[in-house]
Design a protein around this motif. Structure first.
Motif, PDB file in Angstrom:
ATOM      1  N   VAL A   1      29.491  -0.628 -15.749  1.00 34.91           N
ATOM      2  CA  VAL A   1      28.051  -0.312 -15.416  1.00 34.91           C
ATOM      3  C   VAL A   1      28.080   1.108 -15.711  1.00 34.91           C
ATOM      4  O   VAL A   1      28.921   1.880 -15.490  1.00 34.91           O
ATOM      5  N   SER A   2      26.721   1.743 -15.939  1.00 34.93           N
ATOM      6  CA  SER A   2      26.954   3.173 -16.217  1.00 34.93           C
ATOM      7  C   SER A   2      25.456   3.831 -16.178  1.00 34.93           C
ATOM      8  O   SER A   2      24.193   3.092 -16.133  1.00 34.93           O
TER       9      SER A   2
ATOM     10  N   THR B   1      30.581   4.526 -14.751  1.00 38.03           N
ATOM     11  CA  THR B   1      31.037   5.600 -15.682  1.00 38.03           C
ATOM     12  C   THR B   1      29.918   6.611 -15.730  1.00 38.03           C
ATOM     13  O   THR B   1      29.270   7.012 -16.700  1.00 38.03           O
ATOM     14  N   GLY B   2      29.611   7.412 -14.351  1.00 31.64           N
ATOM     15  CA  GLY B   2      29.097   8.297 -14.462  1.00 31.64           C
ATOM     16  C   GLY B   2      27.614   8.534 -14.208  1.00 31.64           C
ATOM     17  O   GLY B   2      26.854   7.436 -14.377  1.00 31.64           O
ATOM     18  N   ASP B   3      27.102   9.661 -14.000  1.00 31.36           N
ATOM     19  CA  ASP B   3      25.458   9.713 -13.559  1.00 31.36           C
ATOM     20  C   ASP B   3      25.071   8.879 -12.402  1.00 31.36           C
ATOM     21  O   ASP B   3      24.292   8.136 -12.562  1.00 31.36           O
TER      22      ASP B   3
ATOM     23  N   GLY C   1      22.752   2.145 -20.335  1.00 30.84           N
ATOM     24  CA  GLY C   1      22.241   2.679 -19.133  1.00 30.84           C
ATOM     25  C   GLY C   1      21.500   1.553 -18.262  1.00 30.84           C
ATOM     26  O   GLY C   1      20.946   0.757 -18.807  1.00 30.84           O
ATOM     27  N   VAL C   2      21.567   1.718 -17.114  1.00 29.15           N
ATOM     28  CA  VAL C   2      20.890   1.228 -15.942  1.00 29.15           C
ATOM     29  C   VAL C   2      19.492   1.594 -15.888  1.00 29.15           C
ATOM     30  O   VAL C   2      18.514   0.695 -15.894  1.00 29.15           O
ATOM     31  N   VAL C   3      19.206   2.715 -15.543  1.00 26.58           N
ATOM     32  CA  VAL C   3      18.055   3.321 -15.036  1.00 26.58           C
ATOM     33  C   VAL C   3      16.995   3.423 -16.380  1.00 26.58           C
ATOM     34  O   VAL C   3      15.631   2.941 -16.404  1.00 26.58           O
TER      35      VAL C   3
ATOM     36  N   LEU D   1      24.648  -4.329 -18.812  1.00 26.78           N
ATOM     37  CA  LEU D   1      25.998  -4.071 -18.460  1.00 26.78           C
ATOM     38  C   LEU D   1      26.696  -4.592 -19.479  1.00 26.78           C
ATOM     39  O   LEU D   1      26.353  -5.202 -20.363  1.00 26.78           O
ATOM     40  N   ALA D   2      28.044  -4.149 -19.519  1.00 27.13           N
ATOM     41  CA  ALA D   2      28.878  -4.750 -20.512  1.00 27.13           C
ATOM     42  C   ALA D   2      30.272  -5.314 -19.572  1.00 27.13           C
ATOM     43  O   ALA D   2      30.506  -5.095 -18.562  1.00 27.13           O
TER      44      ALA D   2
END
Length: 254
Positions: A7-8, A42-44, A207-209, A234-235
């Protein structure tokens, strides 16, 4: 079979969008009938790096699966450490946040590619030394996945490519010394992508958002990068017994 969710870019702020979309993704993972080997973010994590955003993210990022998180360019290392790693008074609050997860038959090393005060990425010498040690301490028959926020190659997303991970030749040289480094995982691009780096797969989580339009998709050059209509995604990374990595992408209803 080893299955890892990736997820990122959840970008939690004081709006409902990031929170609702992240909650939907985590709920989807919680309701799976299969125990995952890991969930990587992985971030943000936060959009502005504030304590309130991290408190909100802390409540969201809970899972029955082992969960590992690294910072991105929107994150603040000191606030990240306090809220997500329970480090109340770290001796070096702005040192790179590097973490390793060792599971049965695999290892994941999440590296901090953020540069405090900047949007581009770079793996500090300290991080590369740490990663070299993780790989050296891992038996050669155990595959190691290396993750970070910033991809170390251009991805045909001009807005993000300008602030990708630089100094990548140092990481490539390290990879050459460790053949059991199986693949690289990244975020940052807000688009699902797969390419190669240093002779290994480089797989980018969506991206999620939000998503980013690619140049040939964009109807409005004046607003080239944000696509808010697509669902969060997601992956799933699958490591087979032969060490081969397969990635599947899934969208999630909000």
């Amino acid at each position: 079979m080893i299955v890892i969710a990736h997820v990122s870019d959840i970008h939690i702020d004081d709006e409902r969008r990031g929170t609702d979309r992240t909650r939907a993704v985590l709920r989807y993972l919680e309701e799976l009938p299969y125990d995952l080997a890991a969930v990587l973010v992985t971030g943000d994590i936060a959009d502005h790096g504030t304590p309130d955003e991290y408190a909100r993210a802390r409540r969201l990022l809970s899972s029955r699966h082992p969960l590992l998180v690294c910072p991105g360019n929107h994150d603040d290392r000191a606030a990240f450490r306090k809220a997500l790693l329970d480090e109340e008074t770290p001796a070096r609050p702005y040192a790179p946040v590097n973490q390793v997860l060792r599971g049965e038959g695999f290892a994941v090393a999440l590296c901090d590619s953020s540069v405090p005060g900047e949007h581009h990425g770079l793996l500090e010498d300290e991080t590369l030394e740490w990663l070299d040690g993780v790989l050296a301490d891992t038996p050669r028959e155990v595959p190691v996945l290396v993750g970070f926020h910033h991809p170390p190659v251009p991805l045909h997303t001009p807005y993000v490519d300008e602030i990708r991970q630089f100094g990548e030749e140092r990481l490539a040289a390290l990879a050459d010394r460790h053949p059991h480094l199986t693949a690289f995982l990244a975020g940052h691009a807000h688009t699902a992508a797969a390419t190669t780096f240093a002779g290994r797969p480089l797989v980018v989580a969506p991206g999620v958002v939000s998503a980013i339009r690619l140049p040939w998709e964009n109807p409005d050059p004046a607003h080239p990068h944000v696509h808010l209509d697509l669902p969060p995604a997601l992956a799933f990374h699958v490591l087979g017994e032969d060490g081969r990595l397969t990635t599947h992408y899934r969208t999630v209803a909000v």
